[in-house]
Design an enzyme around this catalytic site. Structure first.
Site, short mmCIF file in Angstrom:
data_model
loop_
_atom_site.label_atom_id
_atom_site.label_comp_id
_atom_site.label_asym_id
_atom_site.label_seq_id
_atom_site.Cartn_x
_atom_site.Cartn_y
_atom_site.Cartn_z
N SER A 1 -16.25 85.88 17.73
CA SER A 1 -17.28 86.31 16.80
C SER A 1 -18.31 87.24 17.44
O SER A 1 -17.97 88.28 17.96
CB SER A 1 -17.94 85.08 16.18
OG SER A 1 -18.81 85.46 15.15
N HIS A 2 -19.56 86.81 17.43
CA HIS A 2 -20.66 87.65 17.90
C HIS A 2 -20.91 87.50 19.39
O HIS A 2 -21.84 88.11 19.91
CB HIS A 2 -21.91 87.25 17.13
CG HIS A 2 -22.15 85.78 17.20
ND1 HIS A 2 -21.36 84.90 16.48
CD2 HIS A 2 -23.00 85.04 17.91
CE1 HIS A 2 -21.74 83.67 16.77
NE2 HIS A 2 -22.74 83.72 17.63
N ASP B 1 -21.07 92.05 13.12
CA ASP B 1 -20.81 91.40 14.41
C ASP B 1 -19.40 91.68 14.92
O ASP B 1 -18.65 92.47 14.34
CB ASP B 1 -21.07 89.89 14.31
CG ASP B 1 -19.95 89.16 13.59
OD1 ASP B 1 -19.32 89.77 12.71
OD2 ASP B 1 -19.70 87.98 13.91
N ASP C 1 -16.47 90.24 14.91
CA ASP C 1 -15.28 90.12 14.05
C ASP C 1 -15.56 90.48 12.60
O ASP C 1 -14.71 90.27 11.74
CB ASP C 1 -14.69 88.71 14.15
CG ASP C 1 -15.65 87.65 13.69
OD1 ASP C 1 -16.88 87.86 13.80
OD2 ASP C 1 -15.20 86.59 13.21
N ASP D 1 -17.65 89.34 10.25
CA ASP D 1 -18.03 88.43 9.16
C ASP D 1 -19.55 88.32 8.98
O ASP D 1 -20.01 87.89 7.94
CB ASP D 1 -17.38 87.04 9.32
CG ASP D 1 -17.68 86.38 10.64
OD1 ASP D 1 -18.37 86.98 11.48
OD2 ASP D 1 -17.20 85.24 10.85
N LYS E 1 -17.12 84.37 5.54
CA LYS E 1 -18.25 85.25 5.26
C LYS E 1 -17.79 86.67 5.53
O LYS E 1 -16.80 86.89 6.23
CB LYS E 1 -19.46 84.86 6.09
CG LYS E 1 -19.24 84.82 7.58
CD LYS E 1 -20.41 84.10 8.25
CE LYS E 1 -20.18 83.96 9.74
NZ LYS E 1 -20.25 82.55 10.16
C1 G1P Z 1 -23.39 79.45 14.31
C2 G1P Z 1 -24.25 79.59 13.08
C3 G1P Z 1 -23.51 79.08 11.88
C4 G1P Z 1 -22.18 79.81 11.76
C5 G1P Z 1 -21.40 79.69 13.06
C6 G1P Z 1 -20.14 80.51 13.02
O1 G1P Z 1 -23.10 78.11 14.54
O2 G1P Z 1 -25.47 78.92 13.22
O3 G1P Z 1 -24.30 79.27 10.74
O4 G1P Z 1 -21.43 79.28 10.71
O5 G1P Z 1 -22.20 80.15 14.14
O6 G1P Z 1 -20.40 81.87 12.84
P1 G1P Z 1 -23.92 77.21 15.59
O7 G1P Z 1 -23.87 77.92 16.91
O8 G1P Z 1 -25.32 77.14 15.08
O9 G1P Z 1 -23.23 75.89 15.57
ZN ZN Z 2 -18.39 86.51 13.41
#
Ligand code: G1P
Ligand code: ZN
Length: 542
Positions: free
Chosen positions: A112-113, A276, A278, A280, A375
């Protein structure tokens, strides 16, 4: 080409979190690490005769991992894998391809990010046939499988040509290399009024889309510049790079600083957005005004009917618990249900599948709808553009009108990163133990009305998720939420969520941190953050 059965031993700690298995890249590249996890996925979901989607965000090791996964899918008897050209697929595009082709699920390679590169992060997640992330029962079974695994199956074969679109075979398995963008872009055209947005761009509307050298670049260029006619150069950092060009592809004011600076400069375009790793997540910014994700969700929900895909109205709005209640006020005004779910997109899946919610969002820069089961960053950007095109107002004017009508939920999240896990756990344990004594207490001029550890009963399948975060609610509508991140790869990350409601039209134009000052002080006093963790101030504020 022969399928080889390779003996292996369990590797500790292959436990998927909220968004799949996420580890440092060298860990993933270690002997049998990827192979054991992929075999565990196939052992749990079954591969024989099945069709899967495969793609990733292009980060370092994405290309190698794709070849391994394809050879393992073939050796495990899969009938067909649909893979994005260059092993590229954004998470929402993968979700769409899973659904469009009625496949049995998909494997998405992404952290992801989180930054990418040889010493950064890598990840693998499995999405189900509905296009959404595997539920906890399934990821838990995968984890259990990793603890007993004794062999994996892989085909000994040359690499598949993933650079060329078209069909080939790998052992007995069909590999379809597809354009990663086309089907997704077509889906967007069914939801939004491209003609209206194109007309807005033609009249000189200026936008900056920062893909942060991650996966949305090709999607943004095709949709914004080619199909919608935005000026060439609208999309920046639009080539996905294995190390994201050294960027931290997390679209928030801290990491998308260049975009923020431009949007607050004299030469700011009308609208800015970032996404980000990926694809989403999204951040949207107006000229001189930042839109918090919670506000973005509320504005999108209030105006969604202006886009053709949502002109029939919304069935319901769902938000994660830590997301501000701004969307609830919109749901109340529309006379539709509002749902409050635990953190993590997977909790929206049942509501979307059951047709109870149409739009969902999280404070963590995630918004989406029932068009896919993830998302979707570009979806949010396009819905904003559609709304701007129809209303013909600036982002600032739209937000001002929104707050005047619904009131304003001042909101911020403070992250304290890489805390020693034992200290973070001790802090949360002490806080949880104090909850029964908090109601009625006065602090910073506010009265605590309730305090609990959020538990959620899924209205569709009745499953219960406990310990989803501490909530401290105040009589004036203010709120403090604390929880530990489930996605970090280093120590513990404490997330402190702060909210304060002000009814319009007075007091709507404060800085969020100023407006939240008493709530912030109360949170530090109640949780003893500094005493437990040694941290006085957060690392990231969004
Ligand atoms: C974080 C975000 C959450 C999101 C997840 C995946 O998770 O807070 O809203 O769904 O990344 O992108 P967290 O690190 O808080 O568990
Ligand atoms: Zn992501």
């Amino acid at each position: 080409m022969t399928a080889t059965i390779v003996p292996t031993k369990p590797i500790a700690g292959q436990k998927p979190g909220t968004s799949g298995l996420r580890k440092k890249t060298p860990v993933f590249m270690g002997k049998d690490y990827l192979e054991n996890f992929i075999q565990s996925i196939f052992d749990v979901v079954g591969a024989q005769g099945k069709t899967f989607v495969l793609g990733g965000d292009g980060r370092y090791f994405n290309d190698r991992a794709a070849q391994v996964i394809l050879k393992m899918a073939a050796a495990n008897g899969a009938a067909r894998v649909i893979v994005g050209q260059g092993a590229i697929l954004s998470t929402p595009a993968a979700s769409h391809l899973i659904r469009l082709n009625k496949t049995d699920g998909g494997i998405i390679m992404s952290a992801s990010h989180n930054p990418g590169g040889p010493t950064e992060d890598f990840g693998v997640k499995f999405n189900m046939a509905n296009g959404g992330p595997a539920p906890e029962s399934v990821t838990e079974a995968m984890y259990q499988r990793t603890t007993t695994i004794s062999a994996y199956k892989i085909l000994t074969a040359p690499d598949v040509d993933l650079a060329t679109i078209g069909r080939s075979t790998l052992g007995g398995m069909i590999v379809d290399v597809v354009d990663p963008v086309a089907d997704y872009a077509d889906l967007m055209e069914t939801l939004f009024d491209f003609a209206a947005i194109r007309a807005m761009f033609a009249k000189g509307f200026a936008m900056r889309m920062d893909s942060m050298c991650a996966v949305t670049g090709p999607y943004a260029v095709e949709i914004l510049e080619r199909r919608l006619g935005a000026a060439s150069g609208t999309c920046v950092n639009a080539t996905p790079l294995p190390d994201f060009g050294g960027m931290h592809p997390d679209p928030n004011p801290t990491w998308a600083k260049a975009l923020m600076d431009e949007m607050f400069s004299a030469a700011a375009p009308d609208f800015g957005a970032a996404s980000d790793g990926d694809g989403d997540r999204n951040m949207v910014v107006g000229r001189g005004i930042y839109v918090s994700p919670s506000d973005s969700l509320a504005v999108l929900a209030a105006n969604a009917h202006l886009a053709k895909g949502y002109k029939g109205g919304l069935k319901g709005i769902a938000r994660s618990m830590p997301t501000s209640a701004a969307a609830d006020r919109v749901a109340a005004a529309l006379g539709i249900p509002a749902y409050e779910t635990p953190t993590g997109w997977k909790f929206f899946g049942n509501l979307l599948d059951a047709g109870r919610a149409t739009i969902c969002g999280e404070e963590s820069f995630g918004t989406g709808s029932d068009h896919v089961r993830e998302k979707d960053g570009l979806w949010a950007v396009l819905l904003w553009l559609n709304i701007l095109a129809v209303r013909g107002q600036s982002v600032a004017a739209i937000l001002a009108e929104h707050w005047a009508r619904f009131g304003r939920n001042y909101y911020s999240r403070h992250d304290f990163e890489a805390i020693e896990t034992a200290k973070a756990d001790a802090m949360m344990a002490a806080l949880r133990a104090s909850l029964p004594s908090l109601a009625g207490r006065q602090i910073e001029g506010m009265t605590i009305s309730a305090a609990d550890d959020f538990a959620y009963t899924d209205p569709v399948d009745g499953s219960v998720s406990r310990n989803q975060g501490v909530r401290i609610l105040f009589a004036d509508g203010s709120r403090i939420v604390l929880r530990l991140s489930g996605t970090g790869t280093e120590g513990a990350t404490l997330r402190l969520y702060l909210e304060r409601y002000v009814a319009g039209p007075e007091g709507l134009d404060h800085d969020a941190q100023d407006a939240l000052a008493p709530v912030i002080r109360a949170a530090h006093l109640l949780a003893g953050i500094a005493a437990h963790t040694g941290r006085q101030a957060p690392d990231v504020i969004t």
